[in-house]
Scaffold this motif. Structure first.
Motif, PDB file in Angstrom:
ATOM      1  N   UNK A   1       0.852  -1.204   0.000  1.00  0.00           N
ATOM      2  CA  UNK A   1       0.000   0.000   0.000  1.00  0.00           C
ATOM      3  C   UNK A   1       0.883   1.248   0.000  1.00  0.00           C
ATOM      4  N   UNK A   2       0.521   2.232  -0.838  1.00  0.00           N
ATOM      5  CA  UNK A   2       1.281   3.488  -0.862  1.00  0.00           C
ATOM      6  C   UNK A   2       1.025   4.286   0.417  1.00  0.00           C
ATOM      7  N   UNK A   3       2.057   5.002   0.852  1.00  0.00           N
ATOM      8  CA  UNK A   3       1.999   5.786   2.081  1.00  0.00           C
ATOM      9  C   UNK A   3       0.795   6.710   2.156  1.00  0.00           C
ATOM     10  N   UNK A   4       0.419   7.288   1.015  1.00  0.00           N
ATOM     11  CA  UNK A   4      -0.688   8.258   0.972  1.00  0.00           C
ATOM     12  C   UNK A   4      -2.007   7.642   1.431  1.00  0.00           C
ATOM     13  N   UNK A   5      -2.154   6.318   1.282  1.00  0.00           N
ATOM     14  CA  UNK A   5      -3.441   5.670   1.582  1.00  0.00           C
ATOM     15  C   UNK A   5      -3.515   5.113   3.012  1.00  0.00           C
ATOM     16  N   UNK A   6      -2.481   5.345   3.803  1.00  0.00           N
ATOM     17  CA  UNK A   6      -2.496   4.873   5.191  1.00  0.00           C
ATOM     18  C   UNK A   6      -3.259   5.862   6.066  1.00  0.00           C
ATOM     19  N   UNK A   7      -3.824   5.367   7.172  1.00  0.00           N
ATOM     20  CA  UNK A   7      -4.469   6.266   8.142  1.00  0.00           C
ATOM     21  C   UNK A   7      -3.371   7.075   8.846  1.00  0.00           C
ATOM     22  N   UNK A   8      -3.775   8.116   9.560  1.00  0.00           N
ATOM     23  CA  UNK A   8      -2.807   8.962  10.280  1.00  0.00           C
ATOM     24  C   UNK A   8      -1.956   8.100  11.235  1.00  0.00           C
ATOM     25  N   UNK A   9      -2.621   7.223  11.979  1.00  0.00           N
ATOM     26  CA  UNK A   9      -1.903   6.356  12.924  1.00  0.00           C
ATOM     27  C   UNK A   9      -0.909   5.446  12.217  1.00  0.00           C
ATOM     28  N   UNK A  10      -1.344   4.864  11.092  1.00  0.00           N
ATOM     29  CA  UNK A  10      -0.452   3.960  10.347  1.00  0.00           C
ATOM     30  C   UNK A  10       0.778   4.694   9.802  1.00  0.00           C
ATOM     31  N   UNK A  11       0.577   5.953   9.406  1.00  0.00           N
ATOM     32  CA  UNK A  11       1.730   6.749   8.939  1.00  0.00           C
ATOM     33  C   UNK A  11       2.739   6.947  10.075  1.00  0.00           C
ATOM     34  N   UNK A  12       2.204   7.177  11.275  1.00  0.00           N
ATOM     35  CA  UNK A  12       3.091   7.340  12.441  1.00  0.00           C
ATOM     36  C   UNK A  12       3.865   6.032  12.692  1.00  0.00           C
ATOM     37  N   UNK A  13       3.149   4.903  12.590  1.00  0.00           N
ATOM     38  CA  UNK A  13       3.815   3.604  12.826  1.00  0.00           C
ATOM     39  C   UNK A  13       4.868   3.342  11.759  1.00  0.00           C
ATOM     40  N   UNK A  14       4.543   3.715  10.507  1.00  0.00           N
ATOM     41  CA  UNK A  14       5.505   3.504   9.422  1.00  0.00           C
ATOM     42  C   UNK A  14       6.774   4.305   9.692  1.00  0.00           C
ATOM     43  N   UNK A  15       6.602   5.532  10.187  1.00  0.00           N
ATOM     44  CA  UNK A  15       7.793   6.341  10.454  1.00  0.00           C
ATOM     45  C   UNK A  15       8.631   5.731  11.577  1.00  0.00           C
ATOM     46  N   UNK A  16       7.963   5.165  12.578  1.00  0.00           N
ATOM     47  CA  UNK A  16       8.696   4.453  13.637  1.00  0.00           C
ATOM     48  C   UNK A  16       9.439   3.253  13.019  1.00  0.00           C
ATOM     49  N   UNK A  17       8.758   2.565  12.084  1.00  0.00           N
ATOM     50  CA  UNK A  17       9.382   1.437  11.386  1.00  0.00           C
ATOM     51  C   UNK A  17      10.622   1.851  10.607  1.00  0.00           C
TER      52      UNK A  17
END
Length: 248
Positions: A145-161
């Protein structure tokens, strides 16, 4: 108190002045290996400025920041990252047009430099690491899934990742649950508790319920100085803290 082998981070007499105003004032702070420390305090207490100094964005006026027996003051930001210090800012900064897999892939240490990008190979080791981190941050089902389609929370988790891909020994998270739903906050608390095995984490947060779920130890800053330190129970019952912070 001097830097001991127990401490991954030793901050001593740290001060920074902006036009005569001391944003951080003679601060001493010691973080142990594998410790999860939460820093709280009213706006203007110096919390974000402290992180700015640790990661090299702001140069202190005085004091010392020792990370694993290395002085960080005066070191360029990219070198501080390479020594093992990772930071997540308040707003998630991911690559919106790349997939979760690709966001994690470009964060792999050899992909971070220009030469690294040119010679980067998608080796089995890299792929294995991406899958492991995606599982840790609850995004294993979202790798394509492209970053743009993630929820706000998922974007935060991705950045932690993305920080986990760099294998940082010290992670600094600035208000990681700001703007999240209740469910996302709960999942973020679980995620942070999961990832602190084998690394130290500093979290700056205003949400007291969230703080009480994750903190080993809480540090309270006020006007750039250390006001109190201890367990969440100690902090909740501290008259000085109640007066300047929790009372509001």
């Amino acid at each position: 108190m001097s830097a001991s082998n127990d401490f991954i981070l030793s901050i001593e007499d740290l001060t920074v002045s902006f036009d005569g105003f001391k944003a951080v004032d003679s601060l001493n702070l010691y973080i142990k290996k594998d410790e999860l420390r939460v820093i709280i305090g009213p706006n203007g207490a110096g919390k974000t400025t402290l992180l700015d100094m640790i990661c090299g964005k702001t140069r202190p006026t005085a004091g010392s920041i020792m990370f694993r027996d290395q002085e960080l003051i005066g070191m360029p930001e990219y070198k501080i990252v390479r020594t093992g210090v990772g930071r997540k800012f308040q707003t998630p900064s991911i690559y919106e047009n790349l997939t979760v897999f690709e966001n994690l892939e470009v964060s792999y240490p050899t992909g971070l430099s220009v030469m690294g990008c040119l010679t980067f190979k998608r080796t089995p080791e890299v792929i294995e690491r991406i899958h492991k981190v995606a599982e840790e941050i609850d995004l294993k089902e979202y790798l394509d899934v492209e970053g743009a389609f993630l929820s706000h929370g998922q974007k935060q988790w991705l950045e932690i990742g993305m920080l986990l891909m760099q294998d940082s020994e010290l992670l600094m998270l600035d208000e990681p649950v700001a703007g999240m739903s209740q469910l996302e906050r709960e999942r973020t608390a679980e995620l942070i508790k999961r990832i602190c095995k084998g690394r130290s984490i500093i979290v700056i947060e205003h949400d007291m319920e969230f703080v009480s779920r994750i903190a080993d130890k809480v540090t309270v800053l006020h006007l750039g100085k250390l006001l109190a330190e201890g367990s969440m129970a100690d902090i909740r019952n501290n008259p000085k803290v109640i007066e300047v912070y929790l009372g509001h």
